[in-house]
Design an enzyme around this catalytic site. Structure first.
Site, PDB file in Angstrom:
ATOM      1  N   SER A 189      24.051  81.471 -63.480  1.00 29.53           N
ATOM      2  CA  SER A 189      24.873  82.197 -64.450  1.00 29.53           C
ATOM      3  C   SER A 189      25.776  81.222 -65.223  1.00 29.53           C
ATOM      4  CB  SER A 189      25.675  83.274 -63.715  1.00 29.53           C
ATOM      5  OG  SER A 189      26.181  84.212 -64.627  1.00 29.53           O
ATOM      6  N   ASP A 230      18.313  91.876 -67.250  1.00 30.56           N
ATOM      7  CA  ASP A 230      19.549  91.103 -67.332  1.00 30.56           C
ATOM      8  C   ASP A 230      19.843  90.895 -68.808  1.00 30.56           C
ATOM      9  OD1 ASP A 230      21.470  89.127 -67.447  1.00 30.56           O
ATOM     10  OD2 ASP A 230      20.370  87.666 -66.243  1.00 30.56           O
ATOM     11  N   HIS A 255      20.105  90.070 -62.832  1.00 28.71           N
ATOM     12  CA  HIS A 255      20.855  88.846 -63.060  1.00 28.71           C
ATOM     13  C   HIS A 255      21.157  88.122 -61.740  1.00 28.71           C
ATOM     14  CE1 HIS A 255      23.617  86.085 -64.934  1.00 28.71           C
ATOM     15  NE2 HIS A 255      24.584  86.426 -64.111  1.00 28.71           N
TER      16      HIS A 255
END
Lengths: 505, 308
Positions: free
Chosen positions: B160, B254, B284
């Protein structure tokens, strides 16, 4: 999608037919893929076929007595029912069904008949395959689905003097209908799934038939019979009844499969069925001994027929179990020195089944050659995808053959999977999918380890295995487990190439 | 099909539900980032530490780091040939901690034999850009300095926002003419802070973890006075040539999955070496669920194969 004129590679470029998907083969697999593409509204596809007509193995194998050994209610597309005349229909009826499906779903305009694929090469820059067809034509496609089957290249025995035979000699898959066998002395080499179907038919009119057997098959009765008009009406009016029959055939197939996979109770059941049938059919102990296989049941294909043992006892039929030493102009000489005189020789010697995708040449990413990659035996992730060969999917590929159930069931699972791959590529705007190397390796390791427990690996010589002993053809567990594994494609198993339009300018 | 024997895994549907709960609880509307961090900490304290590893917390280049090593390996004896994975955790540059990615680090260490270093870099809004990248660089310099690990034996990775730090670090090293890491591994990386992510309402509705509003708030808190499309914040918008071979993994459900796809397309276009795997049914940052989720285990196997 990205299939368009990319980097020019020559003059032939202008003549290339450009499509989204190129399917190779017009058997049950290739045509089923075509139906799926049609139903998904994807019309940009061709189905390439080396022969002049559809049908695959059911067009090629026209020998007398040719029929399927799985009841047609299961040995047919789940999505297209048919008014079958009998439980195990003959070749002509199955071929008619295939022709009918081709018409019904409007596949004819997509067929490119009479053109074998000589080679196919992947171009990484444009993310397309270029297929070179015999005769010089080219097809460019984003995705190639090879559906060329496992049993399409006749295998001749390696016997000295094979080409010295003076009379007609042919393979069962290339039947010479112009040769009238009535009254002639016919030599048949092989006692596999084809031979047990055509020998009973040939014996009806031939003067004499000598069957040369290397190893006896396990033969069990085939519960074949015509459907009565009432039954046919019932199946037509109540699809559920046919569905239930389909299910019951499938479950019996799973039982047989579990026997081959090594389930002891199931093995005993099948063995008992065979032994009782043999004892009942063959009273002569000497012939019975000749008909008793010298390997574990299931190691080779189990055969279903009602007239094999009876045929072997006809006065004009002789079962010869002596090894063949040579073929001579007038017949077959066996190791004991006897010359068995024949007018015609028929090879019921099966197919080069481990030569997947032969003789086509596939060149993948970085110039990788598929057959070099497969030098130790063919392998593919779930039978459908090969690392190094993006956007190439195989139907009825390595380790997806069955010993006890319908291949069409397997094909439909594969077709759904490939369709999902195409749909996901479209949805996520991907140019290519290539199975991960580690995923393919893990899968093949699992297949190799699992299949060792099966009867196929119990030591016989069969068409399922390559020289190093690997079984490259068969699915090692229950048929249902395959369908389950194929239900939803997991793109994490693949490396994805985004379409170029994703790039940040 | 039976896989190798391993503890039972979460069915994907349950994992989605869990991810959604996590969002509701941790990334709740109206909760300050400090409160979100506290909630995450509370959750983490409930989790058992993954088995089969030893964890040491020590300062590297002035930054506290968790050093995760598969048991059986001497944690001090980081053999130069063995290599290190320097992993930056996610959390929108505002939340998260090394503890959050310990499961992934454990699985990677077990699968590769490498030590995984998890820096506890400074977070916004207290420490906006450039605090995070400065910490990342400080850890890198200390790790690969005199007597340290050769740069080529270090894989820089991140999930991320950590993926953004990892890619940004590699680009900064390239620009400075310094030795580059041997490989990059980016998990659901957040690479373009200028995109408001509202473009696909179906995807926004389906994403169990991220919302456009949360991302926007995190981006603003992190950027401070710097423009969101500055390549130092949004490395996807910078020069992506001349970077180490990279593996990019993302779940397609995502709202920032497109960053992974755009990265792969762009790196290919400039002649780089990139492998992208896009899990169509995953959310995600799913690889961080290694040990609990079959897809995450598969993703770790891919990392191990990539680093081999």
């Amino acid at each position: 999608m990205t299939a368009g004129p990319g980097t020019g590679t020559g003059a032939a470029e202008a003549d290339a037919e450009v499509v989204d998907v190129a399917v190779i083969g017009t058997g049950f697999g290739g045509l089923g893929m075509g139906v799926s593409l049609k139903r998904a509204g994807r019309d940009s596809f061709v189905i390439i076929e080396k022969a002049d007509g559809v049908g695959g193995t059911w067009r090629e194998n026209t020998y007398p007595g040719a029929a399927c050994d799985v009841p047609a209610h299961l040995y047919s597309y789940s999505f297209h029912r048919y008014d079958w005349s009998r439980r195990f229909p003959p070749q002509a009826e199955i071929l008619a069904y295939i022709e009918h499906v081709t018409d019904h779903y409007g596949l004819r305009p997509h067929l490119r008949l009479g053109a074998g694929v000589a080679s196919a090469a992947w171009d990484e820059d444009s993310a397309t395959w270029t297929l070179a067809l015999d005769g010089g034509r080219e097809v460019r496609a984003r995705v190639v689905v090879s559906s060329v089957g496992q049993l399409n290249r006749p295998a001749l025995p390696s016997i000295a003097g094979l080409d010295t035979f003076a009379g007609p000699a042919f393979h069962s898959a290339q039947w010479r209908h112009d040769v009238a066998l009535a009254g002639l002395r016919v030599g048949v080499i092989g006692t596999g799934a084809s031979a047990i179907q055509f020998v009973p038919e040939v014996a009806k009119s031939a003067g004499h038939v000598t069957v040369f057997q290397r190893s006896a098959p396990y033969v069990i009765p085939k519960p074949d019979r015509p459907y009565s008009p009432g039954e046919r009406r019932l199946y037509k009016l109540l699809p559920l009844v046919e569905k239930l029959d389909r299910l019951s055939i499938f479950l019996r197939g799973e039982l047989l499969t579990s026997a081959i996979d090594g389930n002891g109770t199931a093995v005993k059941g099948v063995l008992k069925m065979w032994k009782e049938y043999l004892d009942e059919q063959v009273p002569d102990p000497e012939l019975r001994a000749k008909c008793t296989p010298d390997y574990k049941i299931g190691c080779k294909r189990i055969l279903f027929t009602n007239d094999w043992y009876a045929t072997l006892q006809r006065p004009n039929v002789e079962l010869c179990t002596d090894a063949i030493s040579a073929v001579e102009p007038t017949g077959v000489r066996t190791a004991d020195g006897v010359l068995h005189e024949c007018d015609v020789l028929v090879y019921g010697t099966g197919f080069a089944a481990t030569g997947f995708l032969q003789p086509m040449r596939f060149t993948g990413r970085d110039g990788a050659d598929l057959h070099t990659r497969w030098a130790d035996g063919a392998e593919a992730y779930k039978g459908v995808a090969v690392h190094g060969f993006p956007n190439l999917f195989l139907l009825y590929g390595p380790n997806t053959n069955l010993g006890g159930n319908s291949i069409i069931y397997m094909l439909e699972a594969q077709i759904r999977y490939v369709q999902q791959a195409l749909d996901e590529m479209h949805r996520l705007q991907l140019a290519a999918l290539e199975v991960r190397d580690d995923v393919e390796r893990d899968f093949v390791a699992w297949v190799d380890a699992t299949i060792e427990k099966s009867a196929w690996q119990s030591g016989c010589h069969s068409w399922y295995r390559v020289d190093n002993g690997r079984n490259t053809n068969n699915w090692p567990v229950l048929t249902n487990a395959y369908a389950k594994a194929m239900r939803r494609i997991d793109l994490l198993d693949y490396e994805a190439t985004p379409q170029r339009s994703w790039a940040v300018a | 099909m039976a896989r190798r024997s391993s503890p039972p895994k979460l069915p994907p549907a349950l994992a989605f539900a869990g991810a959604k709960l996590l969002r509701r609880y941790v990334m709740a509307d109206g909760a300050s980032f400090a409160e979100q961090r506290a909630r995450m900490q509370r959750l983490n304290s409930l989790l058992p530490s993954p088995p089969g590893i030893t964890v040491r917390t020590e300062t590297v280049g002035g930054v506290s780091c968790d050093r995760v090593v598969a048991s059986g390996r001497d944690p001090r004896g980081v053999a130069p040939s063995g290599g290190v994975v320097l992993h930056f955790h996610g959390g929108g540059y505002c939340i998260g901690s090394p503890r959050f990615t310990r499961g992934w680090a454990a699985a990677v260490s077990v699968a590769t034999g490498r030590e995984v270093v998890l820096p506890d870099y400074r977070l916004a809004p207290e420490h906006p850009f450039p605090a995070g990248p400065a910490d990342a660089r400080a850890v890198w310099d200390a790790l690969t300095g005199e007597g340290g690990v050769p740069a080529a034996d270090v894989c820089v990775s991140g999930d991320s926002a950590g993926g953004g730090l990892a890619l940004g670090l590699a680009m900064a090293l390239r620009d400075a003419g310094r030795a580059l890491p041997g490989a990059l591994v980016l998990l659901s990386p957040w690479l373009d802070l200028s995109d408001d992510r509202g473009g696909d309402p179906d995807l926004v509705a389906a994403d169990p973890v991220l919302t456009p509003a949360w991302l926007t708030a995190a981006a603003r808190a992190y950027a401070g006075d710097v423009a969101l499309d500055d390549p130092r914040l949004s490395p996807l918008l910078g020069d992506l040539a001349g970077l180490p071979p990279m593996l990019v993994q993302a779940g397609a459900v995502d709202i920032i999955a497109s960053d992974s796809v755009r990265l792969a397309a762009t790196v290919r276009a400039v002649g780089g070496d990139v492998t992208l795997s896009l899990a169509n049914g995953m959310f995600h940052d799913f690889p961080t669920q290694a040990g609990n989720l079959e897809a995450a285990d598969s993703a770790v196997r891919q990392v191990a194969a990539f680093l081999r």
